[in-house]
Design an enzyme around this catalytic site. Structure first.
Site, PDB file in Angstrom:
ATOM      1  N   SER A  87      -4.936  -6.084   4.120  1.00  0.00           N
ATOM      2  CA  SER A  87      -3.513  -6.076   3.854  1.00  0.00           C
ATOM      3  C   SER A  87      -3.341  -6.330   2.369  1.00  0.00           C
ATOM      4  CB  SER A  87      -2.804  -7.150   4.675  1.00  0.00           C
ATOM      5  OG  SER A  87      -1.415  -6.985   4.563  1.00  0.00           O
ATOM      6  N   GLU A  88      -2.541  -5.483   1.704  1.00  0.00           N
ATOM      7  CA  GLU A  88      -2.551  -5.498   0.243  1.00  0.00           C
ATOM      8  C   GLU A  88      -1.954  -6.759  -0.364  1.00  0.00           C
ATOM      9  OE1 GLU A  88      -1.061  -3.051   2.054  1.00  0.00           O
ATOM     10  OE2 GLU A  88       0.862  -2.470   1.159  1.00  0.00           O
ATOM     11  N   ASN A  89      -1.310  -7.599   0.458  1.00  0.00           N
ATOM     12  CA  ASN A  89      -0.853  -8.869  -0.092  1.00  0.00           C
ATOM     13  C   ASN A  89      -1.982  -9.884  -0.243  1.00  0.00           C
ATOM     14  OD1 ASN A  89      -0.733  -8.874   2.802  1.00  0.00           O
ATOM     15  ND2 ASN A  89       0.253 -10.874   2.696  1.00  0.00           N
TER      16      ASN A  89
END
Lengths: 218, 233, 218, 233
Positions: free
Chosen positions: C45-47
């Site tokens: 997840s890019e966060n």
């Protein structure tokens, strides 16, 4: 005339409370021993540590804890460890308030040469080029003349450069000089050293204005 | 995800003559000792090695130099090595010297899909030759390009089968950056632990960057400059 | 015709053991539920997390553990946490083997539009532009037509682009299509859907070669 | 080194109208709640805020939007906020939307002395307008410039008086990057510990990047999307 310890003691007077400081190999390393007791500074080593402490006691050396000179060190409370890119982010990003390094030559416009002598084995620039290209506040600690008695404070560097127009101050065995408009501005002279002695040992443009006080390192 | 291989010999499978390798470490601190030993035993040469330093005569990359397996070194500082000096002065060895911060940033860029960036380091010096100069905020900068490698070989303190890595002390140095930049990244670790034993918050190199991992049977961890102080009595 | 779950199930068949996968919001999120049991994949997840697990049990939500859709999640053994720049280093550096995202329009040369409708509130591209500009292997999961029945597989995108020439495959409620020389290459058709139905719902250039098998999602 | 200040009000001293602030967080996760509250109470406006998101109507940066203290937002995604939408559509609020990865990299570059770099993100889109395009390995890239801020305001889990920070979970996100890029960086933490309590190996933000630090008296840590699963019985 100052010895190496005298040069280190004089530069230690420049330190201010709360500063982060990068010390090069040689005379600069000695500065850590003369931090005024009333201030806190933290030493950064570009191989990836802030909060370097003294050398370890014999038998307590940790191969995984060294400084940029590859010497075994210790860390102090508040220390942090980081990778080499983060380390140079600190340096290039001007988060370090003072950089002190040695030099083979400094020019009167602030150029510095300290990494390469043509015809001799070239070991490399290590982190020196990043340091001098980035730091706001660079002090060079060195002898005023080389082993053959030739001035190291020149109109122009003869050796390959490490960086251009970057050195702010030079502290030698003879004098404290700032690099400013027109050349080296003589600020202080070492005990027992005359302005004429300094003039004679300085090939670059030397600016002498007003009384030049003696360096105090007591 | 199980990236565990049996040891250094299996880990370096696929390393061929003429390839470019990145090797972590600063001086002898944090170098992949076991993989270097395996490379010495492997029949590979003409290697281009990207490593901050080149080891000493009888340890680290010095072992590969002794066997003339290295064609070119890309480093920031290469003192402390007589054989290196001999090969360099005789022209047997190519050497590309790069400012240390630029070397670190170029490795990280290579692993990050950033093909190039500007840095002030080296402006006005030999390092600037042939490089684009550009002013930002009135200050000159050089364009530097990303570095990548066929294999990146790193050494960590602990690792797990997913390839997650934790380094210890200043043995971290270039290792996490190079781990990002290898087409294949090999990690050798002092201790291989079970998945879940490493706290996800404290992992330095996420496993995605690592393709092969093994626990080195032993580490000499030679000290280059043993400096100590006296105990006050 | 496939429903959203059918689309997710079909895309799940593309997964390969050992892959790192980034799933966008919407249909792509559902794919995580249909990973073949015999393979291991890790979801990024890019966060800033790799190794995302299922939603937490009620009462066990951790405000400090969310996905890019701001939903509370859990982490699996082997997970790692990192900052946003390291996250996009994984994405731009092509360390992710598969990216699946939704789209409003896809062109027959692989352009994608999925972030902005002129005249409507613009929420931003989030990480979509980084993902599509970098990923080697991008699958778009979407309905074949929009709510007004208009094709979303176009000769040219009408909406502002998210990225150009980047989509490799499109899986819709009607078909599986690869983007290749000359346009959309029809690979599979949904159960009960004819090649003619797909042709009628596709505005972009459609290439039909040989027999087109039916999608199997069982 | 003692960078501890009494609280948020003292921490934001020097923040003036018209300044540029960076604020860490992704959604409402890892946002500096206490400093935002202090800014709401301070008489500052015309702020340019660099933050991945803009909060929700009644929490996070939404609170500053309600009071019209923000002139411009630089973000990657700004949904979930009606007041934001109203101000943007009416032209009261300027909005600069940036791909999330470019935003992160530009913050880190700003703190790292890298004035600009090339990235593929946004090529061929609106984002590319006015930007230099350059090909590397046959692929087009955009030149993106570093971002810095007068103040960077970050939130960590634990910190010490030296400014060393450790984040928890995905509350890390943009915080360590923005911490590097502030002329003055303020860190608010859930727990302020004594020097030496944080393991030097596990520090995410070295204290050198932080000028002021305090322990927030409380954290609401609001959850934006509470998603759960059923317990199998």
């Amino acid at each position: 005339m100052l010895d190496k310890i005298g040069i280190a003691k004089r530069i230690a007077q420049e330190l201010q409370d709360g500063w982060y400081v990068n010390l090069g190999i040689g005379i600069p390393t000695l500065i850590a021993n003369y931090v005024p007791p009333e201030i806190n500074v933290e030493f950064q080593s570009e191989n990836g540590i802030l909060g370097m402490g003294p050398f370890p006691y014999a038998g307590e050396e940790d191969a995984d804890l060294i400084n940029a000179g590859k010497q075994t060190i210790t860390s102090l409370p508040g220390a942090s460890i980081f990778d080499s890119d983060t380390s140079f982010a600190m340096i290039r990003g001007q988060h370090i308030q003072l950089t002190v390094l040695g030099a083979m030559e400094v020019s009167d416009r602030g150029d510095i040469a300290n990494w390469k002598i043509p015809g001799r084995m070239v070991k490399g620039m290590g982190g020196a080029m990043d340091l001098v290209a980035s730091a706001d506040n660079i002090i060079v600690a060195m002898m005023h003349t080389n082993k053959r008695g030739q001035s190291k404070l020149l109109k122009q560097c003869n050796l390959p450069l490490t960086g251009v127009r970057c050195v702010k101050r030079v502290v030698t065995n003879l004098a404290v000089l700032d690099i400013g408009p027109g050349g080296f501005h003589l600020r202080e002279r070492a005990p027992g050293v005359s302005v004429e002695d300094i003039q004679a040992a300085t090939e670059g443009r030397l600016i002498i204005e007003g009384d030049i006080p003696e360096i105090r390192t007591a | 995800m199980n990236k565990v291989v049996s040891g250094a010999a299996e880990a370096i499978r696929g390393v061929e003559s003429g390839m470019t390798l990145m090797l972590g470490g600063f001086g002898l601190c944090g170098i992949p000792e076991n993989c270097i030993a395996a490379l010495v035993n492997a029949n590979v040469n003409d290697l281009t090695c990207i490593s901050n330093n080149a080891g000493v005569d009888d340890f680290g990359l010095g072992l590969l130099l002794q066997k003339r397996q290295i064609k070119k070194m890309i480093s920031s500082y290469v003192g402390e090595n007589d054989e290196f000096e001999r090969q360099m002065l005789s022209g047997e060895l190519e050497v590309d010297l790069i400012p240390q911060g630029s070397l670190a940033a170029r490795c990280r860029a290579g692993g990050s899909g950033i093909p190039a960036f500007y840095t002030p380091a080296g402006y006005g010096t030999e390092v600037a030759e042939g490089k684009e100069v550009r002013y930002f905020n009135g200050k000159p900068h050089l364009l530097e390009h990303a570095l990548t490698a066929d294999f990146a070989i790193v050494k960590a303190w602990k690792g797990d089968p997913y390839g997650n890595l934790v380094y210890k002390g200043t043995a971290r140095n270039f290792n996490p950056l190079m781990a990002m930049a290898g087409k294949i990244t090999i990690a050798e670790v002092e201790e291989l632990v079970a998945p879940g034993e490493l706290d996800p918050n404290t992992i330095h190199t996420p496993g995605i960057f690592v393709q092969r991992i093994f626990q080195g049977p032993q580490y000499e961890k030679r000290i280059e400059q043993r400096t100590t102080r006296q105990r006050e009595s």
